[in-house]
Structure formats: structure tokens, C-alpha cells
Design a protein around this motif. Structure first.
Motif, PDB file in Angstrom:
ATOM      1  N   GLU A 264       0.833  -1.205   0.000  1.00  0.00           N
ATOM      2  CA  GLU A 264       0.000   0.000   0.000  1.00  0.00           C
ATOM      3  C   GLU A 264       0.869   1.258   0.000  1.00  0.00           C
ATOM      4  N   ASN A 265       1.905   1.291   0.831  1.00  0.00           N
ATOM      5  CA  ASN A 265       2.776   2.466   0.910  1.00  0.00           C
ATOM      6  C   ASN A 265       3.502   2.715  -0.410  1.00  0.00           C
ATOM      7  N   ALA A 266       3.969   1.651  -1.029  1.00  0.00           N
ATOM      8  CA  ALA A 266       4.671   1.798  -2.310  1.00  0.00           C
ATOM      9  C   ALA A 266       3.729   2.328  -3.378  1.00  0.00           C
ATOM     10  N   LEU A 267       2.507   1.805  -3.401  1.00  0.00           N
ATOM     11  CA  LEU A 267       1.536   2.262  -4.400  1.00  0.00           C
ATOM     12  C   LEU A 267       1.151   3.710  -4.162  1.00  0.00           C
ATOM     13  N   ARG A 268       0.964   4.094  -2.918  1.00  0.00           N
ATOM     14  CA  ARG A 268       0.619   5.485  -2.605  1.00  0.00           C
ATOM     15  C   ARG A 268       1.723   6.436  -3.068  1.00  0.00           C
ATOM     16  N   ARG A 269       2.976   6.029  -2.889  1.00  0.00           N
ATOM     17  CA  ARG A 269       4.087   6.869  -3.336  1.00  0.00           C
ATOM     18  C   ARG A 269       4.093   6.981  -4.857  1.00  0.00           C
ATOM     19  N   MET A 270       3.777   5.877  -5.550  1.00  0.00           N
ATOM     20  CA  MET A 270       3.674   5.915  -7.009  1.00  0.00           C
ATOM     21  C   MET A 270       2.593   6.907  -7.455  1.00  0.00           C
ATOM     22  N   GLU A 271       1.454   6.821  -6.788  1.00  0.00           N
ATOM     23  CA  GLU A 271       0.340   7.714  -7.132  1.00  0.00           C
ATOM     24  C   GLU A 271       0.719   9.175  -6.873  1.00  0.00           C
ATOM     25  N   ALA A 272       1.436   9.423  -5.772  1.00  0.00           N
ATOM     26  CA  ALA A 272       1.840  10.785  -5.443  1.00  0.00           C
ATOM     27  C   ALA A 272       2.806  11.338  -6.488  1.00  0.00           C
ATOM     28  N   LEU A 273       3.740  10.509  -6.937  1.00  0.00           N
ATOM     29  CA  LEU A 273       4.693  10.954  -7.960  1.00  0.00           C
ATOM     30  C   LEU A 273       3.991  11.255  -9.279  1.00  0.00           C
ATOM     31  N   ALA A 274       2.933  10.507  -9.575  1.00  0.00           N
ATOM     32  CA  ALA A 274       2.182  10.763 -10.806  1.00  0.00           C
ATOM     33  C   ALA A 274       1.531  12.142 -10.769  1.00  0.00           C
ATOM     34  N   MET A 275       1.186  12.599  -9.563  1.00  0.00           N
ATOM     35  CA  MET A 275       0.571  13.920  -9.413  1.00  0.00           C
ATOM     36  C   MET A 275       1.622  15.029  -9.331  1.00  0.00           C
ATOM     37  N   GLU A 276       2.802  14.704  -8.826  1.00  0.00           N
ATOM     38  CA  GLU A 276       3.829  15.725  -8.608  1.00  0.00           C
ATOM     39  C   GLU A 276       4.645  16.039  -9.852  1.00  0.00           C
ATOM     40  N   THR A 277       4.767  15.092 -10.768  1.00  0.00           N
ATOM     41  CA  THR A 277       5.620  15.280 -11.949  1.00  0.00           C
ATOM     42  C   THR A 277       4.775  15.512 -13.188  1.00  0.00           C
ATOM     43  N   ASP A 278       5.341  16.263 -14.144  1.00  0.00           N
ATOM     44  CA  ASP A 278       4.600  16.564 -15.369  1.00  0.00           C
ATOM     45  C   ASP A 278       5.262  15.971 -16.615  1.00  0.00           C
ATOM     46  N   ASP A 279       6.311  15.184 -16.398  1.00  0.00           N
ATOM     47  CA  ASP A 279       7.024  14.593 -17.528  1.00  0.00           C
ATOM     48  C   ASP A 279       7.105  13.085 -17.298  1.00  0.00           C
ATOM     49  N   ILE A 280       6.730  12.290 -18.287  1.00  0.00           N
ATOM     50  CA  ILE A 280       6.682  10.839 -18.126  1.00  0.00           C
ATOM     51  C   ILE A 280       8.075  10.264 -17.898  1.00  0.00           C
ATOM     52  N   THR A 281       9.086  10.881 -18.531  1.00  0.00           N
ATOM     53  CA  THR A 281      10.451  10.395 -18.334  1.00  0.00           C
ATOM     54  C   THR A 281      10.905  10.616 -16.903  1.00  0.00           C
ATOM     55  N   ASP A 282      10.609  11.797 -16.386  1.00  0.00           N
ATOM     56  CA  ASP A 282      10.952  12.115 -15.002  1.00  0.00           C
ATOM     57  C   ASP A 282      10.194  11.202 -14.043  1.00  0.00           C
TER      58      ASP A 282
ATOM     59  N   ALA B 114      11.666   7.717 -14.113  1.00  0.00           N
ATOM     60  CA  ALA B 114      12.997   7.756 -13.492  1.00  0.00           C
ATOM     61  C   ALA B 114      12.880   7.746 -11.970  1.00  0.00           C
ATOM     62  N   LYS B 115      11.944   8.511 -11.441  1.00  0.00           N
ATOM     63  CA  LYS B 115      11.757   8.558  -9.988  1.00  0.00           C
ATOM     64  C   LYS B 115      11.231   7.230  -9.459  1.00  0.00           C
ATOM     65  N   LEU B 116      10.326   6.601 -10.204  1.00  0.00           N
ATOM     66  CA  LEU B 116       9.830   5.297  -9.788  1.00  0.00           C
ATOM     67  C   LEU B 116      10.981   4.296  -9.674  1.00  0.00           C
ATOM     68  N   THR B 117      11.920   4.403 -10.626  1.00  0.00           N
ATOM     69  CA  THR B 117      13.046   3.469 -10.644  1.00  0.00           C
ATOM     70  C   THR B 117      14.061   3.791  -9.560  1.00  0.00           C
ATOM     71  N   THR B 118      14.450   5.067  -9.459  1.00  0.00           N
ATOM     72  CA  THR B 118      15.492   5.445  -8.490  1.00  0.00           C
ATOM     73  C   THR B 118      15.030   5.257  -7.049  1.00  0.00           C
ATOM     74  N   GLU B 119      13.744   5.379  -6.787  1.00  0.00           N
ATOM     75  CA  GLU B 119      13.227   5.144  -5.440  1.00  0.00           C
ATOM     76  C   GLU B 119      12.902   3.671  -5.190  1.00  0.00           C
ATOM     77  N   ASN B 120      13.183   2.834  -6.194  1.00  0.00           N
ATOM     78  CA  ASN B 120      12.982   1.378  -6.064  1.00  0.00           C
ATOM     79  C   ASN B 120      11.536   1.000  -5.746  1.00  0.00           C
ATOM     80  N   LEU B 121      10.586   1.786  -6.236  1.00  0.00           N
ATOM     81  CA  LEU B 121       9.190   1.527  -5.895  1.00  0.00           C
ATOM     82  C   LEU B 121       8.665   0.248  -6.541  1.00  0.00           C
ATOM     83  N   PHE B 122       9.089  -0.035  -7.783  1.00  0.00           N
ATOM     84  CA  PHE B 122       8.668  -1.282  -8.423  1.00  0.00           C
ATOM     85  C   PHE B 122       9.134  -2.481  -7.600  1.00  0.00           C
TER      86      PHE B 122
END
Length: 380
Positions: free
Chosen positions: A36-54, A57-65
Motif C-alpha cells: 500500500e505504501n509503495a503504491l501510494r508513493r507511485m500515485e503521489a509521484l504521478a501527481m507531482e511530476t509533469d514529464d513521463i520520463t521524469d 525515473a523517480k519510480l526506478t530510483t526510489e525502487n518503488l517497483f
């Protein structure tokens, strides 16, 4: 401004569905909370960033997957250990089992024995969809011997073995090493699975981890080869350009069949020593290899044994002797020039077996693609 919703959904929907599936069954555990925590962080990043590449990249560097998949695997493992009981847990296990079998059938489509191999898998799926419980499904499948027919996901395992054999044929040791690790991962997933089929999602994640682990290693290996190949060529062309046959002709064909004008020859004599030193510095700074280290290095030994070193042994020894003389504004000793001319005149410059496949290589190729393909490609 949030990242484009359609693109975010394409990435996150798989994880949302996995989370929803477990949540609807009422499972509660630390591993489920981590999902749940990992998914919530993914959802938050989707709202915070405006570029799909960015975003990716954040999903990967934060090891959320990886965090999500590890938590999901731990939750499913708890189910398998019986820590959650009742019909809901059994229903999840049965559904995951059938999904794995359906994915196996898709992977079989290109196999020449497709019809034969898919039959027991289809029978298992039909049995699982018949409305019986998970316990009855397991017992019935065992009684019918369907698991023995599957033999632990032969299709995926065979694919790994084919990739490994091809890597051996191409003499790519890091690729062979990677496939060996992948095979062990696959076999462990099969052994840990109650239905003896590797979970496709988990296996995909493990494969991706290996790809990330080996990408920089393989890149470094290839760059090392490229550097010392160019360094050998720098010395070789420099020495070759001083031969008596070179300056007296309007146009000169070097030992590899390349045509040079007089201007090319002068540039080779003046520039190659500097280019050599520049490449030598890169090799030392990034890979801690000097000139003498090249010929004992694993990349050189592998390329030599694979017949991918063009120069004959005699030419290689001449290159080694000429190396120390390949300095700016310096000419090679006359004796080295004479040796180069003798090698050229008697056509001893190329290694006879260069870029030829050994009988062992031929055997590996035929095991993968058949003798007809070998004849088509190599016996023209």
C-alpha cells in the motif's frame, strides 16, 4: 501539473489491480501495508511530476517497483504457507495458478511442438475453471498426472537454455553467466511454487533485475575491447605507413585492403601516436589497464579464443615491439619496418582462422537453428 493520466495508468494499473485483488480478500499484514505504501508513493509521484520520463525515473530510483513486488511476493508467500485461511485465500491461489498456465500457453505459440505442449496446460485450466475448490483442483491434477506432463514449466526453461547456448556460440561469457543465474532463479521459483510453474510476474521482475545488474558490466566489457582493438590498429597502421611500398605509390592499399592517398599516409604518421596515447589514457583511467595488461586481460583472451582477433600472431608480436616507438615525431626502427614489409610481401599479416567458427561453434549453432540454416549462412 500531473503527468498525463493515460500514460500514468498504463504504468500503474497493473500494480493497482494487484493491490485491489489482495485488499478485497481482507488480507492484513505488514507486507500488505508495504504494498500500500509503495503504491501510494507511485500515485503521489504521478501527481507531482509533469514529464513521463521524469516520472519513470523517480519510480526506478526510489525502487518503488521492487518494493511493491517484494511486498507482494511476501504476501503471496504467506498465503502459500497457510497464514491466511478460508475460501478467499484459496480463491486467490487458484486464480494465480490459472493465470500462470495461461501465460505459459502464450509463450508456447512460436514453438514447433505447440499443439502437443499446450494440451496438458489447457486441461489444467479447464479443470480449474470448472468451479471446483483449490484443494480439489490440486488433488485432481495430481491424480491425473498433469503436473508430470508439465515437468515444471519446460517452455520458459528451454528458452533460457537456448539463449545460453547462443551466448556460448557467440563467445559472450557475461551473457552466459547471466543466463546461468536466470536459470537458477527460474528453477527456484518453480520449486517454491505449489503448481510447479514459475510466476510470470515475479520471474519478469527477476529477469529485469539481472538486466540492470549486467548492463554496465557488458557495456564496460565491450568498450574495453573497442579501446584495445583501436590501439592495436593505431600502432599497426603507423608502422605500416613507413613501408617502402607506401610512400612511393600515388595510392597505397594497406594490409587490410583499405586505400590511402599520400596525404592519408602523412596524417597516419603524424596523428596515430597521439591518438594511441589518448586511448591508452582512457583505458587506464576507466578500466585500470595499461598496454601490457591488454594481452593478459580476459577480454583479449576471450576475443582471441573466439577468433575475433584479425592479426596473425607474428603481426601481434611486431605490434608489441613497435608500441614503444609509436611516439609523436618519431619513426620506427628500420628493422621493424623491414619485418612489416616481409610479413606484407608474404601475406602473413592476417590470422588464418580469423572470424572462422570452430567445430564446437558449428555444433552449438546447429543445435539451435538446424544444419540447413548453417549451410545457408556459412557454406555459400
Amino acid at each position: 501539473m500531473p503527468v498525463d493520466k493515460a500514460m500514468a495508468d498504463a504504468i500503474l494499473d497493473t500494480y493497482r489491480n494487484m493491490y485491489r485483488e489482495i485488499s478485497e480478500k481482507g488480507v492484513e499484514s505488514e507486507s500488505f501495508k508495504a504494498m500500500e505504501n509503495a503504491l501510494r508513493r507511485m500515485e503521489a509521484l504521478a501527481m507531482e511530476t509533469d514529464d513521463i520520463t521524469d516520472f519513470t525515473a523517480k519510480l526506478t530510483t526510489e525502487n518503488l517497483f521492487i518494493q511493491f513486488s517484494n511486498a507482494y511476493s511476501e504476501t503471496m508467500a504467506a498465503l502459500l504457507r497457510g497464514e491466511y485461511s478460508g475460501d478467499d485465500g484459496d480463491e486467490i491461489l487458484l486464480e494465480k495458478t490459472l493465470e500462470a498456465y495461461e501465460n505459459s500457453i502464450k509463450n508456447l505459440e512460436a514453438d514447433p511442438n505447440y499443439e502437443i505442449l499446450k494440451a496438458p496446460i489447457e486441461e489444467l485450466i479447464e479443470l480449474g475453471r470448472s468451479g471446483i475448490s483449490y484443494a480439489v483442483f490440486l488433488r485432481t491434477a495430481e491424480e491425473k498426472g498433469l503436473y508430470q506432463l508439465l515437468e515444471g514449466d519446460l517452455v520458459v526453461r528451454d528458452s533460457i537454455m537456448r539463449d545460453r547456448t547462443f551466448a556460448e556460440f557467440m563467445h559472450l561469457p557475461l551473457e552466459v553467466e547471466k543466463q546461468d543465474k536466470l536459470l537458477k532463479i527460474h528453477d527456484k521459483l518453480v520449486a517454491d511454487s505449489p503448481f510447479k510453474v514459475a510466476d510470470s510476474f515475479q520471474f519478469g521482475l527477476e529477469r529485469e533485475r539481472l538486466d540492470w545488474e549486467y548492463a554496465p558490466l557488458i557495456t564496460g566489457w565491450n568498450i574495453t575491447i573497442r579501446l584495445w582493438e583501436k590501439m592495436l590498429m593505431n600502432v599497426y597502421d603507423w608502422l605500416d605507413s613507413f613501408g617502402s611500398f607506401a610512400p612511393h605509390d600515388e595510392r597505397w592499399v594497406d594490409l587490410r585492403g583499405q586505400t590511402f592517398t599520400m596525404r592519408n599516409i602523412k596524417r597516419t604518421q603524424e596523428c596515430n601516436p597521439g591518438v594511441l596515447r589518448a586511448r591508452e589514457k582512457v583505458l587506464q583511467d576507466y578500466f585500470q589497464l595499461g598496454w601490457d595488461d591488454i594481452f593478459q586481460h580476459e577480454t583479449y583472451i576471450n576475443e582471441y579464443q573466439a577468433n575475433r582477433v584479425w592479426y596473425s600472431d607474428e603481426t601481434l608480436e611486431l605490434i608489441k615491439k613497435a608500441y614503444s616507438h609509436c611516439q609523436p615525431y618519431q619513426k620506427p626502427p628500420e628493422e621493424l619496418v623491414n619485418q612489416a614489409e616481409a610479413i606484407y610481401t608474404q601475406k602473413r599479416y592476417k590470422r588464418p582462422e580469423a572470424f572462422q567458427y570452430s567445430p564446437e561453434d558449428k555444433e552449438k549453432f546447429i543445435s539451435l537453428f538446424g544444419e540447413q540454416k548453417w549451410d545457408e549462412l556459412f557454406n555459400r
